[in-house]
Structures are given as structure tokens and as C-alpha cells.
Design a protein around this motif. Structure first.
Motif, PDB file in Angstrom:
ATOM      1  N   LYS A 181       0.774  -1.197  -0.144  1.00 54.43           N
ATOM      2  CA  LYS A 181      -0.014  -0.033  -0.170  1.00 54.43           C
ATOM      3  C   LYS A 181       0.812   1.223  -0.094  1.00 54.43           C
ATOM      4  O   LYS A 181       0.707   2.149  -0.592  1.00 54.43           O
ATOM      5  CB  LYS A 181      -0.891   0.057   1.189  1.00 54.43           C
ATOM      6  N   ILE A 182       2.049   1.215   0.814  1.00 54.89           N
ATOM      7  CA  ILE A 182       2.917   2.362   0.887  1.00 54.89           C
ATOM      8  C   ILE A 182       3.519   2.492  -0.436  1.00 54.89           C
ATOM      9  O   ILE A 182       3.627   3.656  -1.265  1.00 54.89           O
ATOM     10  CB  ILE A 182       3.731   2.288   1.890  1.00 54.89           C
ATOM     11  N   GLN A 183       3.966   1.208  -1.066  1.00 55.25           N
ATOM     12  CA  GLN A 183       4.579   1.305  -2.543  1.00 55.25           C
ATOM     13  C   GLN A 183       3.572   2.165  -3.351  1.00 55.25           C
ATOM     14  O   GLN A 183       4.216   3.035  -4.100  1.00 55.25           O
ATOM     15  CB  GLN A 183       4.732   0.074  -2.995  1.00 55.25           C
ATOM     16  N   ASN A 184       2.396   1.950  -3.378  1.00 59.34           N
ATOM     17  CA  ASN A 184       1.419   2.134  -4.231  1.00 59.34           C
ATOM     18  C   ASN A 184       1.247   3.628  -4.002  1.00 59.34           C
ATOM     19  O   ASN A 184       1.341   4.739  -5.187  1.00 59.34           O
ATOM     20  CB  ASN A 184       0.146   1.790  -4.148  1.00 59.34           C
ATOM     21  N   ALA A 185       1.341   4.335  -2.789  1.00 52.26           N
ATOM     22  CA  ALA A 185       1.097   5.576  -2.482  1.00 52.26           C
ATOM     23  C   ALA A 185       2.390   6.337  -2.831  1.00 52.26           C
ATOM     24  O   ALA A 185       2.131   7.807  -3.326  1.00 52.26           O
ATOM     25  CB  ALA A 185       0.927   5.802  -0.829  1.00 52.26           C
ATOM     26  N   VAL A 186       3.568   6.081  -2.643  1.00 50.18           N
ATOM     27  CA  VAL A 186       4.752   6.469  -3.143  1.00 50.18           C
ATOM     28  C   VAL A 186       4.894   6.453  -4.628  1.00 50.18           C
ATOM     29  O   VAL A 186       5.308   7.878  -4.960  1.00 50.18           O
ATOM     30  CB  VAL A 186       6.124   5.487  -2.710  1.00 50.18           C
ATOM     31  N   MET A 187       4.341   5.644  -5.214  1.00 54.26           N
ATOM     32  CA  MET A 187       4.294   5.823  -6.870  1.00 54.26           C
ATOM     33  C   MET A 187       3.556   6.842  -7.219  1.00 54.26           C
ATOM     34  O   MET A 187       3.662   7.539  -8.408  1.00 54.26           O
ATOM     35  CB  MET A 187       3.946   4.632  -7.425  1.00 54.26           C
ATOM     36  N   LEU A 204       2.350   9.679  -5.796  1.00 55.04           N
ATOM     37  CA  LEU A 204       3.213  10.944  -5.321  1.00 55.04           C
ATOM     38  C   LEU A 204       4.243  11.145  -6.141  1.00 55.04           C
ATOM     39  O   LEU A 204       4.515  12.326  -6.763  1.00 55.04           O
ATOM     40  CB  LEU A 204       3.893  11.049  -3.788  1.00 55.04           C
ATOM     41  N   MET A 205       4.936  10.307  -6.627  1.00 56.74           N
ATOM     42  CA  MET A 205       6.068  10.300  -7.518  1.00 56.74           C
ATOM     43  C   MET A 205       5.456  10.642  -8.804  1.00 56.74           C
ATOM     44  O   MET A 205       6.054  11.519  -9.712  1.00 56.74           O
ATOM     45  CB  MET A 205       6.858   9.214  -7.801  1.00 56.74           C
ATOM     46  N   TYR A 227       8.173  14.543  -4.980  1.00 59.16           N
ATOM     47  CA  TYR A 227       9.257  13.508  -4.630  1.00 59.16           C
ATOM     48  C   TYR A 227       9.422  13.905  -3.154  1.00 59.16           C
ATOM     49  O   TYR A 227       9.837  12.607  -2.458  1.00 59.16           O
ATOM     50  CB  TYR A 227      10.691  13.896  -5.463  1.00 59.16           C
ATOM     51  N   ASN A 228       9.364  14.799  -2.687  1.00 59.70           N
ATOM     52  CA  ASN A 228       9.890  15.228  -1.228  1.00 59.70           C
ATOM     53  C   ASN A 228       8.773  14.482  -0.459  1.00 59.70           C
ATOM     54  O   ASN A 228       9.332  13.722   0.494  1.00 59.70           O
ATOM     55  CB  ASN A 228       9.982  16.479  -0.934  1.00 59.70           C
ATOM     56  N   GLY A 246       0.254   7.009 -12.842  1.00 65.65           N
ATOM     57  CA  GLY A 246      -0.669   6.984 -11.833  1.00 65.65           C
ATOM     58  C   GLY A 246      -1.312   5.601 -11.738  1.00 65.65           C
ATOM     59  O   GLY A 246      -1.768   5.189 -10.709  1.00 65.65           O
ATOM     60  N   LEU A 247      -1.447   4.924 -12.932  1.00 63.78           N
ATOM     61  CA  LEU A 247      -2.262   3.658 -12.859  1.00 63.78           C
ATOM     62  C   LEU A 247      -1.224   2.300 -12.392  1.00 63.78           C
ATOM     63  O   LEU A 247      -0.159   2.510 -12.343  1.00 63.78           O
ATOM     64  CB  LEU A 247      -2.738   3.147 -14.434  1.00 63.78           C
TER      65      LEU A 247
END
Ligand code: HAM
Length: 431
Positions: free
Chosen positions: A178-184, A186-187, A192-193, A272-273
């Protein structure tokens, strides 16, 4: 005047814009034909479960979602990929691979309306199913280049990356999915920050976050060199190394194809996808800060929908944005001056004869408009003039008696009496 207007984010396309849209759509269809993609037509309404499976938070939260009268959760399609993957997981599951499928049509997202961002927009979409080889990725990049070129865009550039570079690091560091997806996400929004702060907060080691910081800054147009630099940076992460090697293969194929494609590689590029598993890309135009198209590899979606394991890669192009790009480049083709014909009877009793003449023209392949307001001759010609009609075919008693009509060229202000059986031929020669 009525107070009704289109719903926010929706637009009417008037004849000139509709013509332009259909022209770009025609070019997209031509490219599909050239590359061997067969067209399919899928429903505008699909089940919400299907559409939301791997769409990512952003697209998911912007769907036109509703219950139909049978109480089903459905939505207007926010993309074509889920529908095509559904078909390949079901009806088309036994078709020989690779399968190349093309769709074009309207798409719905509850985006904030602004220039180039609408709630109803048009996409041309190409999916290549069944190959995990880099040639397939290269093909999708090349056909996108072909479409941009054929549409008439002068300056556009590809931004290319690979989701496996970042995912490889996050998986090895055991970052929660879930955190991976949230990071992606945001990227993808170039925050990035915030992405790095989220990783730090979730306990990701400093070594990893500082590597991601370096990756975000790594980008350039010497694509093979950038790929090599990424490989050095991620050498401790096996999956990331595999990802960048795969990206390099794709880039090598495209660079060696003879197609001159302006590409930049960005190590920290995300989309985003959520279904992407491999190479990803977007097309941009220098003066517009919106993407004209985007796509990438997604090898697990069909399996997720209950189909056979089927690697896939695809792209969608925003047709409205291609039109905007053409306007910005002032590259809009002058639409061909079309000759138009209006058929007018000199008196009401001859309306039936005028209708017959108009039909005779259409059967001969000449578009003809009939005067249906029963205006007086002078008034009818005045209106035709205003509409810049080229020819008026005047059906009058005297000429009809001789089996003829009068054809007036309204632009040149000259006229001739022509026998009825010769009208089509005359107009074809003079049009
Ligand atoms: P996407 O990047 O979400 O990808 O959308 C593709 C293109 O649709 C964008 O690059 C943009 O040109 C256009 N577009 C998106 N939102 C809007 C909007 N609100 N107004 C106008 N145009 C817009 C996909 O849809 C994936 N299904 C692409 C794909 C196919 N990946 C694999 N296969």
C-alpha cells in the motif's frame, strides 16, 4: 435564451471541431491498420469492480460511479485497458497470440476542468497482448511516434522509464504494498519530497531513501548512457537491475529502428495507474505541460481478471490534446474547401420535383441539401449565399418542361441551364 448548458467539464463539439476530432481519429485508425491492430468496440459502462481493480487511487476517486436500476455498481469507463483485458481474460482467451487490439472513443474522468483537461475526452488505445519481449514495447513506442507524426505535430518528446526500477528497491526493502503504491502516486505527481518523507516515516532505511533521491535526479536524452548510470546506482537490487536491463533493450531497439524519436529517460518516472509492471512512457509537447499520451507494460492484469497469464503492453493517446497540440503549433490542416449544393424549387408545387432532383444527386454521390423551409426563391438564395453554398440547383416550371434545371454558381455569380440527366456530371466537373 434557455438557461440549459452542458454539465461542468462536458463540451459540445461544433462542426469544425467534430470534423477535426474525426480526422485525428481517422489517422489513429490508419496507424492501427498499418501496425496490424484490429478494432473492437467495448461498452461505455462497465462494472466498478473491473474498472477499479488496478486503476490506482487517482483514477479510482475520479470515476463517474453510479448504481444502475438493477442496483449494480457501474461506472463510465475512465480508460479502455480494463475492458480490453476483460475480453482477453474471457471471450478472446483462446485467440492465438499475439493479439493486437485497437479502440477509439469517449472516456470519462471527474478531473478538474482546465485547458486540455476535460471530464469527457477521447482516446485512441492500442493493446498488444501475449508477448513479454522488448520488441513489443518498442512497437508501442514506434506506433505512438507514427501517430504523432501523421497527426502533424512538429515537436514532441517521449519520457521513458521502468516501474521495476523503483518497485525493485521497495520490494527488496520490504516496503508494504500500500505504501509502495502511495509512493508511486506521489512520484507520478512529481511530489518527490513527500514520497521520500512517506518512506522515511514508514521506517525505510536511509541508504534506500538517499538512493531514491539520486534516482529522481537522474535523467537525460542520451538514453543508453542514462540506463547504464541507473544500473550502477541500483546494483544492489537484483530486480531493479533486471528492470533497467529490460529498459535498455527496449531503448536499443527503438534507437536502432531508423525512427528518429526524441526520448528522455527518467529514472524516477512513475505513472498513476497501478497495473504497470515494466517500461512506461508519456509523450509531451514543449509548450503544453500536459501529456498527449501514455502507456506501458502490464503483465499481470489479465491474470488478475481470471484469465491465462498474458503479458501485455499498450498505450492511449488523448485525441483532444493532440488537437490542442496542433493548434499550439499552428499545424492544423486547412480543411478542404467543400463544394456544397442546395436544391430550391421556384414554387411550392414543385417541391416534389426538387426532392427528386436532390435524391438524384445523392444517388450519384453528390451531397445535396434540400430547401425545406419553403422560403421564397430570393430569400432561399440569400440564405444559401450566407451559408457560403457553392451551387444552387433551381427547379423551375419553364426549365422542367424542357427536362432541365438552372444551376447557379453562387460564388462566381454565373448560371447555366442543364438537362436533368446531366446535372450530376456537370456538378462533378465543376466541383
Ligand atoms: P493515461 O495516462 O491515464 O493512460 O491516459 C492517456 C492519455 O489520455 C493521457 O496522456 C492524456 O492525453 C489523455 N487524458 C487523460 N486524462 C484526460 C483529461 N481529463 N482530459 C483530456 N485528456 C486526458 C491510460 O488511460 C492507460 N489506459 C494507457 C494504457 C493503455 N496503458 C496501457 N495500455
Amino acid at each position: 435564451m434557455s438557461e440549459f448548458k452542458p454539465v461542468r467539464g462536458m463540451r459540445d463539439l461544433l462542426p469544425a471541431q467534430a470534423e477535426m476530432l474525426r480526422s485525428v481519429e481517422g489517422k489513429a485508425r490508419k496507424v492501427a491498420e498499418l501496425y496490424g491492430y484490429r478494432e473492437i468496440v467495448t461498452p461505455v459502462v462497465e462494472s466498478y469492480d473491473l474498472l477499479s481493480a488496478k486503476a490506482g487511487e487517482e483514477v479510482k476517486s475520479r470515476m463517474f460511479l453510479f448504481k444502475d436500476l438493477g442496483g449494480r455498481d457501474v461506472a463510465l469507463r475512465p480508460e479502455f485497458t480494463a475492458s480490453v483485458a476483460r475480453l482477453v481474460a474471457t471471450t478472446l482467451r483462446n485467440e492465438p497470440k499475439p493479439l493486437r487490439l485497437f479502440c477509439v472513443g469517449s472516456i470519462y474522468r471527474y478531473d478538474e476542468p482546465q485547458r486540455g483537461r476535460y471530464r469527457e475526452f477521447w482516446q485512441s488505445n492500442y493493446e498488444l497482448m501475449g508477448s513479454n519481449r522488448p520488441e513489443a514495447d518498442a512497437e508501442v513506442l514506434m506506433l505512438t511516434n507514427a501517430l504523432m507524426h501523421q497527426a502533424g505535430l512538429k515537436k514532441y518528446a517521449f519520457k521513458v522509464g521502468h516501474v521495476g526500477v523503483l518497485r525493485g528497491i521497495l520490494i527488496q526493502e520490504k516496503v508494504d504494498e500500500k505504501i509502495q503504491n502511495a509512493v508511486m502516486q506521489l512520484m507520478d505527481k512529481k511530489q518527490y519530497n513527500d514520497a521520500i518523507a512517506l518512506l522515511e516515516k514508514s521506517g525505510t532505511p536511509r541508504k534506500c531513501t538517499s538512493l531514491i533521491r539520486k534516482l529522481v535526479e537522474l535523467r537525460g536524452a542520451k538514453v543508453l548512457e542514462v540506463a547504464d548510470s541507473i544500473k550502477i546506482l541500483v546494483q544492489d537490487y537484483e530486480r531493479s537491475v533486471e528492470a533497467v536491463e529490460n529498459l535498455r533493450e527496449v531503448l536499443e531497439l527503438v534507437s536502432g529502428s531508423g525512427c528518429e524519436i526524441d526520448m528522455t529517460v527518467e529514472a524516477g518516472f512513475a505513472r498513476g495507474l497501478e497495473y504497470y509492471t515494466g517500461m512506461i512512457f508519456e509523450i509531451n509537447v514543449p509548450d503544453l505541460d500536459i501529456a498527449l499520451g501514455g502507456g506501458g507494460r502490464y503483465d499481470r492484469l489479465i491474470e488478475l481478471f481470471g484469465g491465462e497469464r498474458t503479458p501485455a503492453v499498450g498505450v492511449a493517446h488523448g485525441l483532444d490534446r493532440i488537437m490542442l497540440g496542433l493548434e499550439t503549433h499552428k499545424a492544423l490542416e486547412k480543411s478542404e474547401e467543400r463544394k456544397t449544393v442546395m436544391v430550391v424549387a421556384t414554387k411550392d408545387e414543385l417541391s416534389g420535383q426538387a426532392l427528386r432532383v436532390a435524391q438524384l444527386l445523392r444517388v450519384a454521390g453528390i451531397p445535396a441539401e434540400l430547401e425545406v423551409m419553403r422560403r421564397r426563391m430570393v430569400k432561399a438564395l440569400e440564405v444559401a449565399d450566407k451559408k457560403k453554398t457553392t451551387f444552387a440547383v433551381i427547379v423551375g416550371e419553364k426549365e422542367l418542361g424542357e427536362g432541365a434545371v438552372v444551376i447557379r454558381n453562387l460564388l462566381k455569380r454565373e448560371q447555366n441551364t442543364i438537362r436533368i440527366e446531366k446535372i450530376a456530371e456537370y456538378l462533378k466537373c465543376h466541383a
